[in-house]
Write a protein that holds these residues in place. Structure first.
Motif: not given
Length: 231
Positions: A118-119, A135-139, A160-168, A212-219
């Motif tokens: 989700r971006q 370290d963190g969970h960022y847009a 996973d950089v390839v997923l955002y390469k065009e945007q970068i 150190q998840y840096r984010r709570i689980a989606e559930a």
């Protein structure tokens, strides 16, 4: 001193044995084998090849996250079990910092990232002398803006950089540099190198060690949102 390094924070798996500051044996792989099925056999195989008995291991280093929940949990659980069974100290290291070590000779900032969907990404920005962004969970857009404001070249590293390469590329142009595929997988030997610079904790500290998840689980996030709406 003999170190065992365990890196399972994301899809790639890496295990390393380091003795006296030298790599004795290491495996780095990215194949369709779950860490629950592949990590322990890889440790056993490396120990057998290196003729090192588990009791001879002096300390254990593990990638503590952030990353895939399942991968982080498996690695930390395995490391804690071994550390307590063998009565050896356990040292945790950021999975992003481990990956960033592959680009430490780059003349600019290094931005390791893992896709969080989700971006959003798990990411950090490391300068030559200090951490620029923790370290963190960022847009992903926020990460790119942080890099753009610095005005220096940034090395984006990770599978996973390839997923955002065009945007970068659209956001940063020539300011963005992409690591070659040979540097996109984390190495457990680099994990150990980082752990060696830390103070060894007591054996009793093993029980209190947590990922150190840096984010709570989606559930959990959905549950909290539901509670807020009900109130």
């Amino acid at each position: 001193m003999i170190w065992l390094g365990i890196e399972t924070a994301n899809a790639p798996l890496s295990i390393a044995l380091v003795q006296g500051g030298k790599i004795v044996a290491e495996v780095v792989q990215h194949i369709k084998v779950t860490h629950s099925a592949g990590a322990m056999p890889a440790i056993e195989e490396l120990c057998a090849k290196a003729s090192i008995k588990p009791a001879e291991i002096d300390a254990i280093a593990v990638s503590e996250g952030p990353g895939a929940y399942t991968g982080v949990r498996i690695g930390v659980t395995l490391a804690k079990t071994l550390a307590w069974t063998l009565q050896k100290p356990l040292v945790g290291v950021s999975s992003l910092q481990v990956l960033a070590m592959n680009g430490r000779l780059f003349n600019g900032v290094v931005c390791p990232l893992f896709d969080a969907r989700r971006q959003h990404v798990y990411a950090a920005i490391y300068g030559r002398q200090a951490t620029v962004l923790e370290d963190g969970h960022y847009a992903i857009a926020d990460i790119l803006e942080q890099v753009k404001q610095r005005g220096e070249q940034a090395l984006f590293i990770g599978e996973d950089v390839v997923l955002y390469k065009e945007q970068i590329e659209q956001a940063l142009g020539n300011q963005a540099v992409f690591a070659p595929f040979t540097l996109n997988l984390p190495r457990a030997s680099e994990l150990v190198a980082l752990a060696m610079d830390k103070e060894l904790p007591s054996i009793d500290a093993t029980h209190a060690f947590v990922p150190q998840y840096r984010r709570i689980a989606e559930a959990e996030a959905n549950w909290l949102q539901a509670q807020k709406e009900n109130n």
